[in-house]
Structures are given as structure tokens and as C-alpha cells.
Scaffold this motif. Structure first.
Motif, PDB file in Angstrom:
ATOM      1  N   UNK A 155      20.817  43.814  54.988  1.00 45.01           N
ATOM      2  CA  UNK A 155      20.645  45.092  54.691  1.00 45.01           C
ATOM      3  C   UNK A 155      21.740  46.001  55.273  1.00 45.01           C
ATOM      4  N   UNK A 156      22.149  45.564  56.500  1.00 46.90           N
ATOM      5  CA  UNK A 156      23.095  46.503  57.332  1.00 46.90           C
ATOM      6  C   UNK A 156      24.447  46.079  57.214  1.00 46.90           C
ATOM      7  N   UNK A 157      24.358  45.053  56.335  1.00 43.89           N
ATOM      8  CA  UNK A 157      25.968  44.689  55.947  1.00 43.89           C
ATOM      9  C   UNK A 157      26.600  43.584  57.073  1.00 43.89           C
ATOM     10  N   UNK A 158      25.717  43.059  57.823  1.00 42.21           N
ATOM     11  CA  UNK A 158      26.080  41.934  58.697  1.00 42.21           C
ATOM     12  C   UNK A 158      26.242  40.540  57.941  1.00 42.21           C
ATOM     13  N   UNK A 159      27.076  39.741  58.517  1.00 42.95           N
ATOM     14  CA  UNK A 159      27.052  38.453  57.891  1.00 42.95           C
ATOM     15  C   UNK A 159      25.983  37.445  58.422  1.00 42.95           C
ATOM     16  N   UNK A 160      25.717  36.523  57.664  1.00 44.29           N
ATOM     17  CA  UNK A 160      24.639  35.416  58.036  1.00 44.29           C
ATOM     18  C   UNK A 160      25.426  34.130  57.972  1.00 44.29           C
ATOM     19  N   UNK A 161      25.066  33.191  58.832  1.00 41.93           N
ATOM     20  CA  UNK A 161      25.668  32.119  58.802  1.00 41.93           C
ATOM     21  C   UNK A 161      25.160  31.053  57.728  1.00 41.93           C
ATOM     22  N   UNK A 162      24.962  31.389  56.636  1.00 43.97           N
ATOM     23  CA  UNK A 162      24.851  30.616  55.564  1.00 43.97           C
ATOM     24  C   UNK A 162      25.146  31.410  54.281  1.00 43.97           C
ATOM     25  N   UNK A 163      24.980  30.606  53.142  1.00 48.41           N
ATOM     26  CA  UNK A 163      25.428  31.291  51.934  1.00 48.41           C
ATOM     27  C   UNK A 163      24.413  32.147  51.482  1.00 48.41           C
ATOM     28  N   UNK A 164      24.783  33.212  51.236  1.00 49.91           N
ATOM     29  CA  UNK A 164      23.912  34.363  50.689  1.00 49.91           C
ATOM     30  C   UNK A 164      23.793  34.336  49.153  1.00 49.91           C
ATOM     31  N   UNK A 165      22.297  34.154  48.746  1.00 53.27           N
ATOM     32  CA  UNK A 165      22.125  33.917  47.316  1.00 53.27           C
ATOM     33  C   UNK A 165      21.575  35.096  46.895  1.00 53.27           C
ATOM     34  N   UNK A 166      21.654  34.941  45.424  1.00 51.79           N
ATOM     35  CA  UNK A 166      20.994  36.205  44.608  1.00 51.79           C
ATOM     36  C   UNK A 166      19.628  36.661  45.064  1.00 51.79           C
ATOM     37  N   UNK A 167      18.903  35.591  45.399  1.00 50.49           N
ATOM     38  CA  UNK A 167      17.545  35.909  45.543  1.00 50.49           C
ATOM     39  C   UNK A 167      17.347  36.647  46.986  1.00 50.49           C
TER      40      UNK A 167
END
Length: 184
Positions: A155-167
Motif C-alpha cells: 500500500x505504501x509503494x514499497x517493493x516486496x521480494x516476490x512477484x506481486x499478483x493481481x490478487x
């Protein structure tokens, strides 16, 4: 940018996850076991002790705390009032610190983690461990907390260490985010 915290409140095993501004991720759980037939005073002391213990784990400068809501469909059972007391104690104390808080429904958390809002805790744990293979996730409480922290980070626009999916995007759109924690 400060840490994003995920909380899965529990008297026995509260899950806590912290996603640092540097991209670090850490999970652990804390708790106090109770006894059947505990006195009102003992139950009160347990709630206060657990509230204080959890609060000590949360950085005072956290950018956002994402806390799991109590399921509204629960049948009355022993300790339910104690669990609600803990939840409100945590929410109120975090709010008093003026830390932005978002509340996530358990079904929204499960759907975000697995794609299915009816997933049980084992399915959520397996999905979270697959996405966060570099992080120690000792139990389902920690998996729930890490999921909520990840929701807040996304939500805050930070990157996550996995593929962010549509869900993942659809899941965070269903949450009422505090105005102070809304990206500009």
C-alpha cells in the motif's frame, strides 16, 4: 521511511512481523498461556501483560501498523472476551502513539496470501513461506502477521521480494487505510 508492522493478536501466540525500511523482514510470536478457571484478576493481569509485551515489540516510529480484525462471526467461547480486550488494548495504545493503523479482515488476509478467502491457517502458512523463503516463519501466527505487514508495505509503494499478483492489489483495495499512511 520507517518500519511497517503486521500484528496477529493473540493471548497465547501473538504473531508480529516487521518489514524494515531497508527491506529487512523479521517475524516472531509472543504469548502468555492461561489456565481454566483463572480469576478475574489473573485474566486481567494476563491481558495487560500481553498488551505490554506486544507493544514493546513495535517501533514507536512505525510508518504503519496493520492489525488483523477479530472475526465477527465467532460463536461465544471461553476467552473470547479476553481476546477482544487484548485487541482493543493494542489498538487503543497504538492509536495513542499516533501511529497509523489499518484493520484487516481475516478473510481478506487469507485471500491476499493464497487467492482464497476461505483458506485455513495451514494453507496461508504454506503460501507465505513460499513467497518469503528467505525469512524464518515459525508458525501460522507469524505468517498472518507477515501477510499484513506486506499488505501495508505494498500500500505504501514499497517493493516486496516476490512477484506481486493481481490478487495482491485487489486485496489492499478492500482495506480502509488511514489517511496518514496513504501514498501521495
Amino acid at each position: 521511511m520507517s518500519a511497517v508492522v503486521g500484528l496477529d493478536p493473540s493471548l497465547v501466540s501473538a504473531g508480529i512481523a516487521i518489514l524494515g525500511a531497508d527491506g529487512s523482514a523479521r517475524t516472531w510470536s509472543v504469548g502468555h498461556t492461561g489456565t481454566d478457571g483463572a480469576s478475574w484478576a489473573d485474566r486481567s493481569d494476563r491481558i495487560v501483560a500481553q498488551t505490554r509485551l506486544v507493544l514493546r515489540q513495535i517501533p514507536v516510529d512505525a510508518a504503519l501498523v496493520v492489525i488483523e480484525d477479530m472475526p465477527s462471526h465467532m460463536r461465544p467461547q471461553p476467552g473470547l472476551g479476553d481476546r477482544w480486550a487484548l485487541w482493543w488494548g493494542l489498538y487503543s495504545a497504538i492509536r495513542a502513539r499516533q501511529t497509523p493503523i489499518a484493520v484487516v479482515n481475516p478473510k481478506t488476509r487469507a485471500k491476499w496470501a493464497t487467492g482464497n478467502g476461505n483458506s485455513d491457517k495451514r494453507a496461508v502458512l504454506a503460501a507465505v513461506r513460499a513467497d518469503w523463503s528467505q525469512v524464518r516463519i515459525p508458525n501460522d501466527d507469524c505468517a498472518d502477521a507477515l501477510t499484513m505487514a506486506a499488505m501495508g508495505a505494498l500500500h505504501l509503494g514499497r517493493e516486496l521480494p516476490f512477484e506481486v499478483r493481481r490478487r495482491h492489489h485487489a486485496g489492499i483495495e478492500n482495506i480502509t487505510w488511514p489517511e496518514e499512511a496513504t501514498p501521495r
